[in-house]
Design a protein around this motif. Structure first.
Motif, PDB file in Angstrom:
ATOM      1  N   LEU A  94     -12.216  19.613   3.165  1.00  0.00           N
ATOM      2  CA  LEU A  94     -13.254  19.505   2.395  1.00  0.00           C
ATOM      3  C   LEU A  94     -13.334  17.602   2.823  1.00  0.00           C
ATOM      4  CD1 LEU A  94     -13.654  21.958   0.319  1.00  0.00           C
ATOM      5  CD2 LEU A  94     -14.645  21.632   2.542  1.00  0.00           C
ATOM      6  N   LEU A  95     -14.499  16.960   2.120  1.00  0.00           N
ATOM      7  CA  LEU A  95     -14.674  15.582   1.556  1.00  0.00           C
ATOM      8  C   LEU A  95     -15.953  15.307   1.744  1.00  0.00           C
ATOM      9  CD1 LEU A  95     -14.163  13.490   4.997  1.00  0.00           C
ATOM     10  CD2 LEU A  95     -15.004  15.647   4.837  1.00  0.00           C
ATOM     11  N   LEU A  96     -16.485  13.765   0.855  1.00  0.00           N
ATOM     12  CA  LEU A  96     -17.130  13.574   0.392  1.00  0.00           C
ATOM     13  C   LEU A  96     -18.066  12.301   1.462  1.00  0.00           C
ATOM     14  CD1 LEU A  96     -17.020  12.810  -3.717  1.00  0.00           C
ATOM     15  CD2 LEU A  96     -18.107  14.921  -2.438  1.00  0.00           C
ATOM     16  N   ILE A  97     -19.280  13.185   2.236  1.00  0.00           N
ATOM     17  CA  ILE A  97     -20.209  12.444   3.148  1.00  0.00           C
ATOM     18  C   ILE A  97     -21.112  11.353   2.766  1.00  0.00           C
ATOM     19  CG2 ILE A  97     -18.504  13.008   5.243  1.00  0.00           C
ATOM     20  CD1 ILE A  97     -20.408  14.741   5.170  1.00  0.00           C
ATOM     21  N   GLN A  98     -21.448  10.697   3.420  1.00  0.00           N
ATOM     22  CA  GLN A  98     -23.279  10.102   3.492  1.00  0.00           C
ATOM     23  C   GLN A  98     -24.611  10.946   3.705  1.00  0.00           C
ATOM     24  OE1 GLN A  98     -24.429   6.078   4.710  1.00  0.00           O
ATOM     25  NE2 GLN A  98     -24.072   4.953   2.912  1.00  0.00           N
ATOM     26  N   ASP A  99     -24.672  11.033   3.159  1.00  0.00           N
ATOM     27  CA  ASP A  99     -25.991  11.443   2.940  1.00  0.00           C
ATOM     28  C   ASP A  99     -27.058  11.135   4.281  1.00  0.00           C
ATOM     29  OD1 ASP A  99     -28.578  13.414   3.476  1.00  0.00           O
ATOM     30  OD2 ASP A  99     -28.732  13.500   1.316  1.00  0.00           O
ATOM     31  N   PRO A 100     -26.795  11.768   5.540  1.00  0.00           N
ATOM     32  CA  PRO A 100     -27.537  10.939   6.627  1.00  0.00           C
ATOM     33  C   PRO A 100     -28.776  10.461   5.838  1.00  0.00           C
ATOM     34  CG  PRO A 100     -26.998  13.179   6.999  1.00  0.00           C
ATOM     35  CD  PRO A 100     -26.369  13.150   6.114  1.00  0.00           C
ATOM     36  N   ASN A 101     -29.334  10.940   5.069  1.00  0.00           N
ATOM     37  CA  ASN A 101     -31.172  10.677   4.624  1.00  0.00           C
ATOM     38  C   ASN A 101     -30.962  10.234   4.098  1.00  0.00           C
ATOM     39  OD1 ASN A 101     -31.677  12.234   7.432  1.00  0.00           O
ATOM     40  ND2 ASN A 101     -31.502  14.312   6.074  1.00  0.00           N
ATOM     41  N   ASP A 102     -30.282   9.904   3.077  1.00  0.00           N
ATOM     42  CA  ASP A 102     -30.300   9.285   1.419  1.00  0.00           C
ATOM     43  C   ASP A 102     -29.215   7.654   2.043  1.00  0.00           C
ATOM     44  OD1 ASP A 102     -30.723   7.834  -0.519  1.00  0.00           O
ATOM     45  OD2 ASP A 102     -31.637   9.567  -1.677  1.00  0.00           O
ATOM     46  N   GLU A 103     -28.975   7.193   2.120  1.00  0.00           N
ATOM     47  CA  GLU A 103     -27.512   6.114   2.180  1.00  0.00           C
ATOM     48  C   GLU A 103     -26.792   6.170   0.504  1.00  0.00           C
ATOM     49  OE1 GLU A 103     -29.078   2.085   2.202  1.00  0.00           O
ATOM     50  OE2 GLU A 103     -28.357   2.759   3.868  1.00  0.00           O
ATOM     51  N   GLN A 104     -28.034   6.970  -0.697  1.00  0.00           N
ATOM     52  CA  GLN A 104     -27.569   6.183  -1.570  1.00  0.00           C
ATOM     53  C   GLN A 104     -26.710   7.963  -2.273  1.00  0.00           C
ATOM     54  OE1 GLN A 104     -27.813   3.465  -3.553  1.00  0.00           O
ATOM     55  NE2 GLN A 104     -28.453   2.573  -2.163  1.00  0.00           N
ATOM     56  N   GLN A 105     -26.772   8.426  -1.559  1.00  0.00           N
ATOM     57  CA  GLN A 105     -26.164   9.372  -2.055  1.00  0.00           C
ATOM     58  C   GLN A 105     -25.014  11.000  -1.066  1.00  0.00           C
ATOM     59  OE1 GLN A 105     -27.974  12.312  -4.311  1.00  0.00           O
ATOM     60  NE2 GLN A 105     -28.653  10.491  -4.704  1.00  0.00           N
ATOM     61  N   LEU A 106     -24.239  11.352  -1.867  1.00  0.00           N
ATOM     62  CA  LEU A 106     -22.975  12.228  -1.079  1.00  0.00           C
ATOM     63  C   LEU A 106     -23.231  13.294  -0.687  1.00  0.00           C
ATOM     64  CD1 LEU A 106     -19.539   9.910  -2.926  1.00  0.00           C
ATOM     65  CD2 LEU A 106     -21.303   9.499  -0.814  1.00  0.00           C
ATOM     66  N   LEU A 107     -22.677  13.720   0.136  1.00  0.00           N
ATOM     67  CA  LEU A 107     -22.476  15.111   0.052  1.00  0.00           C
ATOM     68  C   LEU A 107     -21.008  15.803   0.367  1.00  0.00           C
ATOM     69  CD1 LEU A 107     -25.184  15.168   3.090  1.00  0.00           C
ATOM     70  CD2 LEU A 107     -25.542  16.022   0.506  1.00  0.00           C
ATOM     71  N   VAL A 108     -21.768  16.757   0.291  1.00  0.00           N
ATOM     72  CA  VAL A 108     -20.031  17.871   0.568  1.00  0.00           C
ATOM     73  C   VAL A 108     -19.504  18.206   1.815  1.00  0.00           C
ATOM     74  CG1 VAL A 108     -17.949  19.412  -0.030  1.00  0.00           C
ATOM     75  CG2 VAL A 108     -19.457  18.837  -1.582  1.00  0.00           C
ATOM     76  N   GLY A 109     -19.066  17.301   2.933  1.00  0.00           N
ATOM     77  CA  GLY A 109     -18.253  17.448   4.268  1.00  0.00           C
ATOM     78  C   GLY A 109     -17.485  18.552   4.786  1.00  0.00           C
ATOM     79  N   VAL A 110     -16.904  18.705   5.590  1.00  0.00           N
ATOM     80  CA  VAL A 110     -15.868  19.272   6.318  1.00  0.00           C
ATOM     81  C   VAL A 110     -16.002  18.923   7.550  1.00  0.00           C
ATOM     82  CG1 VAL A 110     -17.298  21.534   6.847  1.00  0.00           C
ATOM     83  CG2 VAL A 110     -14.806  21.765   5.978  1.00  0.00           C
ATOM     84  N   ASN A 111     -14.207  19.264   8.113  1.00  0.00           N
ATOM     85  CA  ASN A 111     -13.601  18.781   8.760  1.00  0.00           C
ATOM     86  C   ASN A 111     -13.838  19.785   9.805  1.00  0.00           C
ATOM     87  OD1 ASN A 111     -12.179  18.067  11.280  1.00  0.00           O
ATOM     88  ND2 ASN A 111     -11.177  16.692  10.402  1.00  0.00           N
ATOM     89  N   GLU A 112     -14.560  20.153  10.268  1.00  0.00           N
ATOM     90  CA  GLU A 112     -14.408  21.324  11.039  1.00  0.00           C
ATOM     91  C   GLU A 112     -13.852  21.254  11.901  1.00  0.00           C
ATOM     92  OE1 GLU A 112     -18.905  21.370  13.141  1.00  0.00           O
ATOM     93  OE2 GLU A 112     -19.525  22.619  11.730  1.00  0.00           O
TER      94      GLU A 112
END
Length: 235
Positions: A94-112
């Motif tokens: 798990l890691l934090l990634i930039q929201d592709p729809n809002d560069e000011q927001q971070l999302l929880v991402g996962v390395n699939e």
């Protein structure tokens, strides 16, 4: 194809997250990012050094886990060869990634691509109703904490840079009678630290930066630990 994607209940609702205390994802990493909040604990077993990005000129604090590129002397198929494990390793996949729809927001991402993400083994990420499990909520909090720690670490390194306390150091080690040079490393110049004016030194103390500074200096003795590990691996 990019294996890192936003974690969503629609895509990952039935997945679980297993654990692997060998941490094979970093078995070829000789440098691992580290935040100041970990310096004291990790200094007992690792050498903490600084490296400089050749393109941006920015410094980063890292653990020295090998003497050569592609070599992690703390990795073993039997399990991680240290009691303390850096946060950057424990947070994976798990890691934090930039929201592709809002560069000011971070999302929880996962390395699939990680085998830790699977449908049968480990802790569930979402319950049957699609709600986040307590396990996922805890992991998300750890990611949020790590982001805050990273910001404090950036401020710490900025202070060291502004005070001109980081100096390049070429280290020479001997592994099984073979001399080897470690280049591209920066260490804190203790003489410059001791020569700081009262205001500058007090500022470091007030910001809580003296503890990680001394932890870094103390950790350098663990370079010899790496040499012994390398020698043993080569036997």
């Amino acid at each position: 194809m990019n294996a890192i994607t936003p974690l969503t209940k629609e895509v990952h609702g039935t997945f679980k997250l297993a654990s692997d205390t060998r941490y094979p994802q970093v078995k070829t990493e000789h440098l691992l990012p580290v935040v100041v909040h970990e310096f004291t604990a990790l200094a007992l077993e690792y050498a903490i050094v600084f490296v400089k990005n050749a393109e941006t000129g920015a410094f980063q604090s890292v653990l020295l886990t090998g003497l050569n590129t592609g070599q992690n002397l703390y990795f073993s198929e039997k399990g991680w060869q240290a009691d303390a494990v850096p946060l950057v390793v424990r947070n994976y996949p798990l890691l934090l990634i930039q929201d592709p729809n809002d560069e000011q927001q971070l999302l929880v991402g996962v390395n699939e691509s990680s085998t830790l993400l699977n449908a049968s083994e480990g802790d569930a990420l979402f319950d049957a109703d699609g709600n986040e499990t307590h396990f996922l909520q805890q992991r998300k909090q750890k990611l949020a904490d790590f982001l805050k720690f990273t910001q404090v670490t950036a401020a710490f390194i900025t202070s060291l840079t502004e005070l001109n306390l980081l100096a390049p150091q070429k280290l020479t080690v001997t592994v099984q009678q073979n001399k080897q040079e470690l280049n591209g490393l920066y260490l804190l110049d203790e003489d410059k630290l001791n020569a700081l004016d009262t205001d500058s030194f007090s500022s470091l103390r007030q910001r809580g930066f003296l503890a990680p500074i001394y932890a870094h200096l103390m950790s350098l003795r663990n370079i010899e630990r790496l040499v012994k590990k390398a020698a043993k691996q080569g036997e």
